[in-house]
Enzyme design. Structure first.
Site, short mmCIF file in Angstrom:
data_model
loop_
_atom_site.label_atom_id
_atom_site.label_comp_id
_atom_site.label_asym_id
_atom_site.label_seq_id
_atom_site.Cartn_x
_atom_site.Cartn_y
_atom_site.Cartn_z
N ASP A 107 49.62 56.27 68.37
CA ASP A 107 50.00 55.39 69.68
C ASP A 107 51.63 55.10 69.38
O ASP A 107 52.35 56.08 69.22
CB ASP A 107 49.20 54.05 69.65
CG ASP A 107 49.61 53.07 70.67
OD1 ASP A 107 48.94 53.46 71.86
OD2 ASP A 107 50.10 52.20 70.63
N ARG A 108 51.79 54.12 69.27
CA ARG A 108 53.50 53.64 68.91
C ARG A 108 53.88 54.30 67.77
O ARG A 108 55.14 54.79 67.69
CB ARG A 108 53.66 52.07 68.73
CG ARG A 108 52.84 51.23 69.88
CD ARG A 108 53.38 51.55 71.23
NE ARG A 108 54.85 51.58 71.31
CZ ARG A 108 55.44 51.79 72.49
NH1 ARG A 108 54.93 52.55 73.66
NH2 ARG A 108 56.68 51.44 72.63
N HIS A 152 50.24 47.34 80.96
CA HIS A 152 50.95 46.54 79.89
C HIS A 152 52.48 47.28 79.66
O HIS A 152 53.44 46.73 79.19
CB HIS A 152 50.17 46.55 78.74
CG HIS A 152 49.77 48.01 77.94
ND1 HIS A 152 49.06 48.80 78.76
CD2 HIS A 152 50.18 48.56 76.79
CE1 HIS A 152 49.00 49.97 77.92
NE2 HIS A 152 49.54 49.89 77.04
N TYR A 212 58.19 48.05 73.29
CA TYR A 212 57.91 48.41 74.59
C TYR A 212 58.93 48.69 75.83
O TYR A 212 59.05 49.58 76.27
CB TYR A 212 56.53 47.74 74.99
CG TYR A 212 55.27 48.32 74.71
CD1 TYR A 212 54.39 49.18 75.34
CD2 TYR A 212 54.82 47.75 73.42
CE1 TYR A 212 53.29 49.62 74.89
CE2 TYR A 212 53.45 48.20 72.92
CZ TYR A 212 52.77 49.11 73.85
OH TYR A 212 51.66 49.59 73.11
N HIS A 272 40.17 55.37 71.64
CA HIS A 272 41.60 55.36 71.16
C HIS A 272 41.83 55.29 69.57
O HIS A 272 42.57 55.86 68.80
CB HIS A 272 42.45 54.42 72.25
CG HIS A 272 43.90 54.13 71.86
ND1 HIS A 272 44.74 55.26 72.03
CD2 HIS A 272 44.73 53.17 71.20
CE1 HIS A 272 45.89 54.78 71.71
NE2 HIS A 272 45.86 53.70 71.25
#
Length: 292
Positions: A107-108, A152, A212, A272
């Site tokens: 992910d990030r 988001h 983000y 996920h």
């Protein structure tokens, strides 16, 4: 008591002016750095890290702005750019005695790992990215009503102020929404770990939003510059991800092939949070990568 990685030593390592990262370290052998995603901390690697530490030096940091790592105030677009966060990781590994290392991110953390591999190809021997597209490609494929799944992303892309205020007002509900909705097996994130994630996120709203926000601005610019220049990943690359392309209308393998010549792309059926749902599968995939 906050959960910790069993058998790992915890260190606080300076990586930039005024910024130190919390990192768990264990094992001996060739080094592997594991980067967590949202809305998690290094704890997401607890099973995979223990497996790999049997014959590798494993380093699991909290990213800048997350967990127990420092959370500098956002003073500009560079503070939480993936370029800056990638430089943190290279500095962390170097401070621990590793000028070259394998890097895996979820992910990030996968976006940070991707940027580290582009910016520091001499340092990264192998790259694994879990359940993510490169930032530029992600924004390119998000469109129409199907983009609602990424609400988001748009919320936290807004200028400072409103998103932080909105998320702070319902932090547990906001972050819990993703922890609960993005996993296919709720048992994969037990109550103590879920609580630790929520505690960490509650204390890090401004820095998480800044991370983000950078991905809707400066990170896109950096990716576009590299794509226009034909810059590609030089090391063996493994990508594991859910087949969101079936819903959003893109071919993930083709998108990744544009960046990586030596690519092994696998569509998985896990949720996920795959490193927590299917740690044996993820560890096996990483071990396979490390032999290439």
């Amino acid at each position: 008591m906050t959960p910790a990685l069993t058998g790992f030593d915890y260190r606080r390592v300076p990586v930039a002016d005024g910024v130190s990262l919390n990192a768990a370290v264990a094992g001996t052998g060739s080094p592997v750095v594991l980067l967590h995603g949202f809305p998690q901390t290094h704890l997401m690697w607890r099973h995979v890290a223990a497996d790999l530490a049997a014959d590798h030096t494993v380093i699991c940091p909290d990213l800048r702005g997350y967990g127990a790592s420092d959370k500098p105030a956002e003073t500009g677009s560079a503070t939480y750019s993936k370029r800056t966060m990638a430089a943190d990781i290279v500095a962390l590994a170097g401070a621990l005695g590793h000028e070259r290392f394998a890097l895996a991110g979820h992910d990030r953390g996968a976006l940070v790992a991707f940027r580290a591999a582009l910016d520091h190809p001499a340092a990264i021997t192998h790259l694994a990215c879990l359940d993510v597209l490169p930032t530029l490609d992600m924004w390119d494929v998000m469109h129409g009503t199907t983009a609602a799944v990424g609400f988001h992303l748009y919320l936290m892309a807004q200028p400072p102020g409103l998103p932080e205020q909105m998320i702070t007002g319902c932090a547990d509900a906001f972050f819990g929404h993703f922890l609960d909705g993005w996993t296919k097996d709720p048992r994969a994130i037990p109550a103590d770990v879920r609580g630790a994630y929520l505690d960490a996120c509650r204390d890090a709203v401004p820095s998480i939003v800044a991370d983000y926000r950078a991905s809707a601005g400066v990170d896109v610019d950096h990716d576009r510059t590299d794509r226009d220049a034909g810059t590609r990943l030089r090391m063996p690359v493994t990508v594991l991800q859910q087949d969101w392309g079936a819903v959003l209308g893109y071919d993930a393998r083709s998108l990744w092939q544009a960046w990586a010549a030596d690519l092994r792309h696998v569509s998985v059926t896990h949720g996920h949070f795959m490193a927590e749902e299917a740690p044996a599968d993820i560890a096996e995939a990483l071990r396979d990568l490390l032999t290439r």
